[in-house]
Design a protein around this motif. Structure first.
Motif, PDB file in Angstrom:
ATOM      1  N   ALA A  10    -135.977  16.593  26.337  1.00  0.00           N
ATOM      2  CA  ALA A  10    -134.756  16.527  25.530  1.00  0.00           C
ATOM      3  C   ALA A  10    -135.050  16.071  24.105  1.00  0.00           C
ATOM      4  N   ILE A  11    -136.017  15.199  23.950  1.00  0.00           N
ATOM      5  CA  ILE A  11    -136.370  14.706  22.621  1.00  0.00           C
ATOM      6  C   ILE A  11    -137.218  15.716  21.859  1.00  0.00           C
ATOM      7  N   VAL A  12    -138.200  16.310  22.525  1.00  0.00           N
ATOM      8  CA  VAL A  12    -139.205  17.131  21.837  1.00  0.00           C
ATOM      9  C   VAL A  12    -138.757  18.581  21.629  1.00  0.00           C
ATOM     10  N   SER A  13    -138.000  19.146  22.563  1.00  0.00           N
ATOM     11  CA  SER A  13    -137.622  20.568  22.475  1.00  0.00           C
ATOM     12  C   SER A  13    -136.980  20.958  21.142  1.00  0.00           C
ATOM     13  N   PRO A  14    -136.033  20.179  20.602  1.00  0.00           N
ATOM     14  CA  PRO A  14    -135.430  20.579  19.324  1.00  0.00           C
ATOM     15  C   PRO A  14    -136.389  20.503  18.137  1.00  0.00           C
ATOM     16  N   LEU A  15    -137.500  19.806  18.279  1.00  0.00           N
ATOM     17  CA  LEU A  15    -138.434  19.627  17.163  1.00  0.00           C
ATOM     18  C   LEU A  15    -139.401  20.783  16.991  1.00  0.00           C
ATOM     19  N   VAL A  16    -139.631  21.559  18.054  1.00  0.00           N
ATOM     20  CA  VAL A  16    -140.705  22.550  18.043  1.00  0.00           C
ATOM     21  C   VAL A  16    -140.179  23.978  17.916  1.00  0.00           C
ATOM     22  N   GLU A  17    -141.060  24.860  17.458  1.00  0.00           N
ATOM     23  CA  GLU A  17    -140.717  26.282  17.348  1.00  0.00           C
ATOM     24  C   GLU A  17    -140.982  27.032  18.647  1.00  0.00           C
ATOM     25  N   HIS A  18    -141.812  26.479  19.510  1.00  0.00           N
ATOM     26  CA  HIS A  18    -142.179  27.118  20.771  1.00  0.00           C
ATOM     27  C   HIS A  18    -141.829  26.206  21.949  1.00  0.00           C
ATOM     28  N   PRO A  19    -140.532  26.007  22.226  1.00  0.00           N
ATOM     29  CA  PRO A  19    -140.165  25.086  23.314  1.00  0.00           C
ATOM     30  C   PRO A  19    -140.590  25.572  24.695  1.00  0.00           C
ATOM     31  N   ASP A  20    -140.793  26.877  24.844  1.00  0.00           N
ATOM     32  CA  ASP A  20    -141.229  27.395  26.138  1.00  0.00           C
ATOM     33  C   ASP A  20    -142.676  27.024  26.447  1.00  0.00           C
ATOM     34  N   ASP A  21    -143.431  26.609  25.440  1.00  0.00           N
ATOM     35  CA  ASP A  21    -144.831  26.242  25.632  1.00  0.00           C
ATOM     36  C   ASP A  21    -145.024  24.758  25.923  1.00  0.00           C
ATOM     37  N   LEU A  22    -143.946  24.002  25.991  1.00  0.00           N
ATOM     38  CA  LEU A  22    -144.063  22.578  26.301  1.00  0.00           C
ATOM     39  C   LEU A  22    -144.395  22.400  27.773  1.00  0.00           C
ATOM     40  N   VAL A  23    -145.411  21.618  28.040  1.00  0.00           N
ATOM     41  CA  VAL A  23    -145.803  21.309  29.416  1.00  0.00           C
ATOM     42  C   VAL A  23    -145.973  19.798  29.517  1.00  0.00           C
ATOM     43  N   ILE A  24    -145.285  19.192  30.473  1.00  0.00           N
ATOM     44  CA  ILE A  24    -145.404  17.758  30.693  1.00  0.00           C
ATOM     45  C   ILE A  24    -145.994  17.540  32.074  1.00  0.00           C
ATOM     46  N   THR A  25    -147.123  16.855  32.106  1.00  0.00           N
ATOM     47  CA  THR A  25    -147.818  16.594  33.355  1.00  0.00           C
ATOM     48  C   THR A  25    -147.781  15.104  33.655  1.00  0.00           C
ATOM     49  N   PRO A  26    -147.085  14.697  34.726  1.00  0.00           N
ATOM     50  CA  PRO A  26    -147.081  13.269  35.077  1.00  0.00           C
ATOM     51  C   PRO A  26    -148.332  12.904  35.875  1.00  0.00           C
ATOM     52  N   VAL A  27    -148.915  11.760  35.523  1.00  0.00           N
ATOM     53  CA  VAL A  27    -150.088  11.236  36.219  1.00  0.00           C
ATOM     54  C   VAL A  27    -149.844   9.752  36.456  1.00  0.00           C
ATOM     55  N   GLU A  28    -149.985   9.320  37.712  1.00  0.00           N
ATOM     56  CA  GLU A  28    -149.782   7.915  38.020  1.00  0.00           C
ATOM     57  C   GLU A  28    -151.138   7.240  38.215  1.00  0.00           C
ATOM     58  N   THR A  29    -151.372   6.164  37.463  1.00  0.00           N
ATOM     59  CA  THR A  29    -152.593   5.384  37.606  1.00  0.00           C
ATOM     60  C   THR A  29    -152.214   3.997  38.130  1.00  0.00           C
ATOM     61  N   GLU A  30    -153.191   3.121  38.245  1.00  0.00           N
ATOM     62  CA  GLU A  30    -152.912   1.773  38.742  1.00  0.00           C
ATOM     63  C   GLU A  30    -151.966   1.009  37.834  1.00  0.00           C
ATOM     64  N   ARG A  31    -152.081   1.212  36.515  1.00  0.00           N
ATOM     65  CA  ARG A  31    -151.296   0.431  35.563  1.00  0.00           C
ATOM     66  C   ARG A  31    -150.192   1.210  34.879  1.00  0.00           C
ATOM     67  N   PHE A  32    -150.253   2.544  34.896  1.00  0.00           N
ATOM     68  CA  PHE A  32    -149.325   3.332  34.093  1.00  0.00           C
ATOM     69  C   PHE A  32    -148.725   4.514  34.853  1.00  0.00           C
ATOM     70  N   TYR A  33    -147.549   4.916  34.390  1.00  0.00           N
ATOM     71  CA  TYR A  33    -146.996   6.232  34.667  1.00  0.00           C
ATOM     72  C   TYR A  33    -147.275   7.009  33.391  1.00  0.00           C
ATOM     73  N   GLU A  34    -148.280   7.871  33.418  1.00  0.00           N
ATOM     74  CA  GLU A  34    -148.656   8.623  32.226  1.00  0.00           C
ATOM     75  C   GLU A  34    -147.963   9.974  32.224  1.00  0.00           C
ATOM     76  N   TYR A  35    -147.505  10.364  31.055  1.00  0.00           N
ATOM     77  CA  TYR A  35    -146.920  11.681  30.869  1.00  0.00           C
ATOM     78  C   TYR A  35    -147.698  12.346  29.757  1.00  0.00           C
ATOM     79  N   ARG A  36    -148.388  13.421  30.115  1.00  0.00           N
ATOM     80  CA  ARG A  36    -149.188  14.164  29.143  1.00  0.00           C
ATOM     81  C   ARG A  36    -148.358  15.334  28.627  1.00  0.00           C
ATOM     82  N   LEU A  37    -148.096  15.307  27.342  1.00  0.00           N
ATOM     83  CA  LEU A  37    -147.293  16.335  26.693  1.00  0.00           C
ATOM     84  C   LEU A  37    -148.218  17.311  25.987  1.00  0.00           C
ATOM     85  N   ALA A  38    -148.220  18.555  26.444  1.00  0.00           N
ATOM     86  CA  ALA A  38    -149.013  19.606  25.806  1.00  0.00           C
ATOM     87  C   ALA A  38    -148.054  20.490  25.016  1.00  0.00           C
TER      88      ALA A  38
END
Length: 86
Positions: A10-38
């Motif tokens: 919701a935050i990033v889609s309006p900022l970019v010209e190619h919203p269909d290319d946004l990929v968010i990959t969640p990764v859970e580690t011992e200390r973090f909930y990581e979200y990798r935004l490509a």
């Protein structure tokens, strides 16, 4: 648990010209909930902004959401070409 993936989109889609290319990959580690935004290579500058101000503002919003437990949320912006997961 909060849907961080939807929040980031919701935050990033309006900022970019190619919203269909946004990929968010969640990764859970011992200390973090990581979200990798490509993002599309043409949109990297739009998401990071001058001196990283846009990226910092996005992280401030995402990090301000309360998470249960000891883990923290981390947003990683990946500037490599995104691969769609179908």
């Amino acid at each position: 648990m909060t849907d961080f993936k939807a929040l980031i989109l919701a935050i990033v889609s309006p900022l970019v010209e190619h919203p269909d290319d946004l990929v968010i990959t969640p990764v859970e580690t011992e200390r973090f909930y990581e979200y990798r935004l490509a993002v599309h290579p043409d949109d990297v500058g739009r998401v990071i902004g001058k001196q990283g101000r846009v990226a910092q503002a996005i992280r401030t919003i995402v990090y301000s959401v309360r998470v249960q437990g000891n883990k923290r949320v981390r947003l990683i912006i990946d500037d490599r070409p995104a691969k769609k997961l179908e």
